[in-house]
Scaffold this motif. Structure first.
Motif, PDB file in Angstrom:
ATOM      1  N   UNK A  17      49.103 -48.354 -43.903  1.00 41.26           N
ATOM      2  CA  UNK A  17      48.608 -49.711 -43.735  1.00 41.26           C
ATOM      3  C   UNK A  17      48.880 -50.252 -42.338  1.00 41.26           C
ATOM      4  N   UNK A  18      50.070 -49.950 -41.796  1.00 40.28           N
ATOM      5  CA  UNK A  18      50.391 -50.395 -40.432  1.00 40.28           C
ATOM      6  C   UNK A  18      49.447 -49.732 -39.428  1.00 40.28           C
ATOM      7  N   UNK A  19      49.141 -48.454 -39.677  1.00 33.28           N
ATOM      8  CA  UNK A  19      48.223 -47.729 -38.793  1.00 33.28           C
ATOM      9  C   UNK A  19      46.844 -48.372 -38.836  1.00 33.28           C
ATOM     10  N   UNK A  20      46.429 -48.814 -40.024  1.00 33.98           N
ATOM     11  CA  UNK A  20      45.141 -49.496 -40.160  1.00 33.98           C
ATOM     12  C   UNK A  20      45.103 -50.764 -39.310  1.00 33.98           C
ATOM     13  N   UNK A  21      46.201 -51.506 -39.308  1.00 38.52           N
ATOM     14  CA  UNK A  21      46.272 -52.755 -38.544  1.00 38.52           C
ATOM     15  C   UNK A  21      46.156 -52.471 -37.049  1.00 38.52           C
ATOM     16  N   UNK A  22      46.895 -51.469 -36.591  1.00 41.93           N
ATOM     17  CA  UNK A  22      46.856 -51.116 -35.163  1.00 41.93           C
ATOM     18  C   UNK A  22      45.454 -50.697 -34.748  1.00 41.93           C
ATOM     19  N   UNK A  23      44.820 -49.864 -35.571  1.00 39.58           N
ATOM     20  CA  UNK A  23      43.463 -49.409 -35.272  1.00 39.58           C
ATOM     21  C   UNK A  23      42.475 -50.577 -35.253  1.00 39.58           C
ATOM     22  N   UNK A  24      42.652 -51.512 -36.171  1.00 37.82           N
ATOM     23  CA  UNK A  24      41.758 -52.677 -36.222  1.00 37.82           C
ATOM     24  C   UNK A  24      41.915 -53.528 -34.963  1.00 37.82           C
ATOM     25  N   UNK A  25      43.157 -53.744 -34.548  1.00 37.11           N
ATOM     26  CA  UNK A  25      43.405 -54.549 -33.349  1.00 37.11           C
ATOM     27  C   UNK A  25      42.799 -53.885 -32.115  1.00 37.11           C
ATOM     28  N   UNK A  26      42.970 -52.562 -32.015  1.00 37.29           N
ATOM     29  CA  UNK A  26      42.390 -51.826 -30.882  1.00 37.29           C
ATOM     30  C   UNK A  26      40.870 -51.953 -30.901  1.00 37.29           C
ATOM     31  N   UNK A  27      40.277 -51.843 -32.083  1.00 33.25           N
ATOM     32  CA  UNK A  27      38.811 -51.953 -32.183  1.00 33.25           C
ATOM     33  C   UNK A  27      38.343 -53.339 -31.769  1.00 33.25           C
ATOM     34  N   UNK A  28      39.100 -54.396 -32.145  1.00 28.51           N
ATOM     35  CA  UNK A  28      38.732 -55.755 -31.753  1.00 28.51           C
ATOM     36  C   UNK A  28      38.707 -55.888 -30.227  1.00 28.51           C
TER      37      UNK A  28
END
Length: 220
Positions: A17-28
């Motif tokens: 889940x933490x990895x998902x958050x990091x990936x989402x922030x990078x994509x933003x």
């Protein structure tokens, strides 16, 4: 005997889940300028959503924290994408705003109503009793297609801003995907609204039950 405390925050599904958050922030960060890289990060984050559920069951690490983390990441991911789409297509900003509001508020009230229902014994409205909604709740293929279609609609709108893709019958593949998946996104939005209506009714049922209990106690 001392009770052994597990570190919930380091459970495998929660780390995913933490990895998902990091990936989402990078994509933003890269969404306004780097379509390809932003898509890779965003899609990977979305795919990990399925993996963390399997990990939770495999390692017997299903937690309320993990479920909340997963839900919030989903909502934040969609919200971030919709904010970008509003800057790309300012003419349709109002509809992106409405879509974001429905997505966040309907999921929020349904989640909290479900939690409160678990603390009472009163009979509530159960949408799974409806034949159509029963399929939505129990058929994983249908649920996957609904979620995938909804994501495909917004993702196709995003990519279409940069590329039209292969042209078929004079229409770019990405705009075509957006058009074809639009009905699915609309139906999913209507289902979210239905969830909110039912959750509101169930919350009112809880309120009436609690108020009746207080009134009965005061009359004694």
């Amino acid at each position: 005997m001392s009770e052994t405390r597990e570190n919930i925050f380091l459970f495998v599904p929660n780390i995913i889940g933490y990895a998902r958050i990091i990936l989402a922030i990078v994509s933003f960060y890269y969404m306004p300028t780097h379509c390809g890289f932003a898509c890779i990060c965003y899609i990977t984050s979305a795919l990990l959503d399925a993996i963390d559920g399997h990990a939770a069951r495999y390692f017997n690490q299903s937690t309320k924290f993990g479920a909340m983390l997963d839900q919030l990441t989903d909502r934040a991911g969609t919200a971030g994408l919709l904010m970008t789409l509003a800057t790309f297509y300012p003419k349709y900003t109002f509809w992106f705003q409405i879509s974001m509001i429905i997505d966040i508020t309907c999921h929020w009230i349904f989640l909290h109503a479900s939690i409160l229902q678990g603390k009472t014994s009163h009979k509530f409205i159960d949408m799974s009793e409806n034949p159509i909604m029963h399929v939505y709740y129990t058929n994983k293929t249908v649920l996957f297609c609904m979620c995938a279609g909804n994501e495909a609609f917004y993702a196709a709108l995003y990519v279409s801003y940069f590329y039209t893709g292969l042209t078929i019958f004079g229409i770019g593949i990405f705009p075509m995907i957006a058009v074809l998946s639009a009905p699915v996104a609309l139906v999913k939005t209507l289902i979210s609204v239905l969830h909110a209506i039912v959750a509101s009714i169930n919350l009112a049922t809880i309120d009436n039950q609690e108020r009746a209990a207080i009134a009965a106690k005061q009359s004694n």
